[in-house]
Design an enzyme around this catalytic site. Structure first.
Site, PDB file in Angstrom:
ATOM      1  N   LEU A 114       2.414   9.472  29.848  1.00  0.00           N
ATOM      2  CA  LEU A 114       1.802  10.760  29.510  1.00  0.00           C
ATOM      3  C   LEU A 114       0.422  10.901  30.144  1.00  0.00           C
ATOM      4  O   LEU A 114      -0.064  12.002  30.359  1.00  0.00           O
ATOM      5  CB  LEU A 114       1.681  10.905  27.990  1.00  0.00           C
ATOM      6  CG  LEU A 114       2.995  10.995  27.216  1.00  0.00           C
ATOM      7  CD1 LEU A 114       2.729  10.960  25.716  1.00  0.00           C
ATOM      8  CD2 LEU A 114       3.748  12.266  27.586  1.00  0.00           C
ATOM      9  N   ASP A 134       5.860  23.475  30.036  1.00  0.00           N
ATOM     10  CA  ASP A 134       6.823  24.302  30.760  1.00  0.00           C
ATOM     11  C   ASP A 134       7.490  25.350  29.875  1.00  0.00           C
ATOM     12  O   ASP A 134       8.435  25.993  30.287  1.00  0.00           O
ATOM     13  CB  ASP A 134       7.898  23.413  31.405  1.00  0.00           C
ATOM     14  CG  ASP A 134       8.684  22.630  30.362  1.00  0.00           C
ATOM     15  OD1 ASP A 134       8.303  22.648  29.174  1.00  0.00           O
ATOM     16  OD2 ASP A 134       9.682  22.003  30.736  1.00  0.00           O
ATOM     17  N   CYS A 219      -0.490  11.727  22.119  1.00  0.00           N
ATOM     18  CA  CYS A 219      -1.939  11.914  21.953  1.00  0.00           C
ATOM     19  C   CYS A 219      -2.784  11.926  23.224  1.00  0.00           C
ATOM     20  O   CYS A 219      -4.007  11.847  23.150  1.00  0.00           O
ATOM     21  CB  CYS A 219      -2.535  10.891  20.988  1.00  0.00           C
ATOM     22  SG  CYS A 219      -1.812  11.001  19.351  1.00  0.00           S
ATOM     23  N   ASP A 221      -3.380  14.480  24.832  1.00  0.00           N
ATOM     24  CA  ASP A 221      -4.183  15.699  24.690  1.00  0.00           C
ATOM     25  C   ASP A 221      -5.404  15.476  23.800  1.00  0.00           C
ATOM     26  O   ASP A 221      -6.497  15.958  24.088  1.00  0.00           O
ATOM     27  CB  ASP A 221      -3.331  16.863  24.165  1.00  0.00           C
ATOM     28  CG  ASP A 221      -2.535  16.519  22.918  1.00  0.00           C
ATOM     29  OD1 ASP A 221      -2.478  15.331  22.523  1.00  0.00           O
ATOM     30  OD2 ASP A 221      -1.960  17.440  22.314  1.00  0.00           O
TER      31      ASP A 221
END
Ligand SMILES: *[C@@H]1O[C@H](CO)[C@@H](O)[C@H](O)[C@H]1NC(C)=O
Ligand SMILES: *[C@@H]1O[C@H](CO)[C@@H](O)[C@H](O)[C@H]1NC(C)=O
Ligand SMILES: *[C@@H]1O[C@H](CO)[C@@H](O)[C@H](O)[C@H]1NC(C)=O
Length: 319
Positions: A114, A134, A219, A221
């Site tokens: 990620l 997306d 996480c 983000d």
């Protein structure tokens, strides 16, 4: 003026800290500063879109979203960061990406980490990047407005999906929550931030953060919000808008089954654990609260001169 001075000071500090830590394990070739144009050389009038994609069944939607962004004159280019490493090349190559303006590219991610969605990329030519999933769409006017807000707040994250951290006194842990009147975390479903932070995320987060994200598959983000808050000492900025979330179950069925609710509860618990872990790794809590949101209501405040006095332009009455 003030913001560029701030940026200059900020970049100087960053440059010094990176020069200083050039022997750290993160100083791979990826973190070679010379690969990336400095902030002041990048374009400030346009934004680069980095859209994450993974599910093959959503390819038609990805194509449609990319096409709709490509119309906007403020979009420099669109990169679809394809995260499913098993997808055959042929399938991606045969996805015809239609552009109505800005070019659209597919970038195959090399790993499923990620963290890779935040890799700095030498080909990014703008000071700002719009990071999105997306399955989110906003219309071009909202895109334009949020970019304008970013230009006025170019060290903060500007976005549409806010969340909060909060301390639980009894348990001595942080929780992840939604607070009615304040927020401290902007979700990567759709947000605009300085391209510079991609470098910081990849090359200057405390040791252990990216490893935590890889082992928990969650996480990244929240970590980006830590990166930005730590460097600005400010919270993110929420923009009013109506983004459409195609992945949000509210757009399809109302799943109130107990398994869905308990999955939600577990999700929040995991995200709270991330905040607690990052708090330790950063040796402090950089997240800051913001309040309120900015609304694009300029049109209602436009005045026209009529018969020597100023009246709202849409006011047709005669004086
Ligand atoms: C990822 O790619 C593989 C290989 O094409 C495919 O079988 C799988 O369904 C893909 N995953 C998703 C979520 O689309
Ligand atoms: C798909 O496109 C990429 C990049 O243009 C190219 O390197 C690759 O060989 C192509 N693969 C196939 C199977 O067409
Ligand atoms: C966070 O900010 C503080 C104060 O500016 C700085 O000393 C520290 O190095 C920063 N930490 C990281 C991980 O960037």
């Amino acid at each position: 003026m003030v913001t560029s001075a701030c940026w200059a000071a900020f970049l100087l500090v960053l440059y010094c800290s990176i020069t200083y830590s050039s022997s750290s394990p993160y100083a791979s070739s990826l973190c070679n500063r010379e690969l990336y144009a400095p902030h002041w050389k990048l374009r400030s009038d346009q934004v680069t879109i980095l859209m994450s994609g993974f599910a093959e069944r959503r390819l038609p939607l990805v194509r449609q979203i990319a096409r709709s962004y490509s119309v906007s004159p403020i979009v420099h280019s669109i990169y679809i960061l394809w995260g499913n490493t098993s997808t055959p090349w042929a399938l991606l190559n045969h996805t015809d990406l239609v552009s109505l303006g800005a070019p659209v590219y597919v970038v195959r991610q090399e790993t499923t980490s990620l963290n890779d969605r935040f890799l700095p990329r030498p080909y990014i030519q703008t000071r700002a990047v719009l990071i999105c999933d997306d399955d989110i769409t906003i219309d071009v006017d909202e895109l334009k407005f949020s970019f304008q807000m970013w230009k006025e707040n170019d060290r903060r994250i500007v976005g549409f999906f806010p969340c909060s951290h909060e301390y639980q006194l009894q348990l001595k842990t942080w929780i992840y929550t939604i607070h009615p009147d304040r927020y401290s975390i902007m979700l990567t479903k759709l947000m605009i931030l300085a391209t510079e932070y991609l470098y910081q995320y990849t090359c200057a987060v405390p040791h252990g953060v990216k490893e935590y994200i890889d082992s928990n598959m969650n996480c990244e983000d929240i970590a980006m919000n830590f990166v930005v808050a730590n460097s600005t000492n400010q919270g993110p900025l929420l923009v009013n808008g109506k983004p459409r979330d195609w992945g949000d179950t509210r757009n399809s069925i109302n799943d109130l089954s107990s398994s869905a609710l308990s999955a939600k509860k577990q999700h929040r618990k995991n995200r709270g654990d991330c905040i607690t872990a990052f708090h330790q790794l950063w040796e402090g809590m950089p997240l800051r609260y913001s309040f309120g949101k900015v609304i694009n209501s300029v049109e209602e405040q436009v005045f026209c001169e009529k018969h020597g006095s100023l009246l709202p332009c849409n006011d047709q009455s005669e004086v």
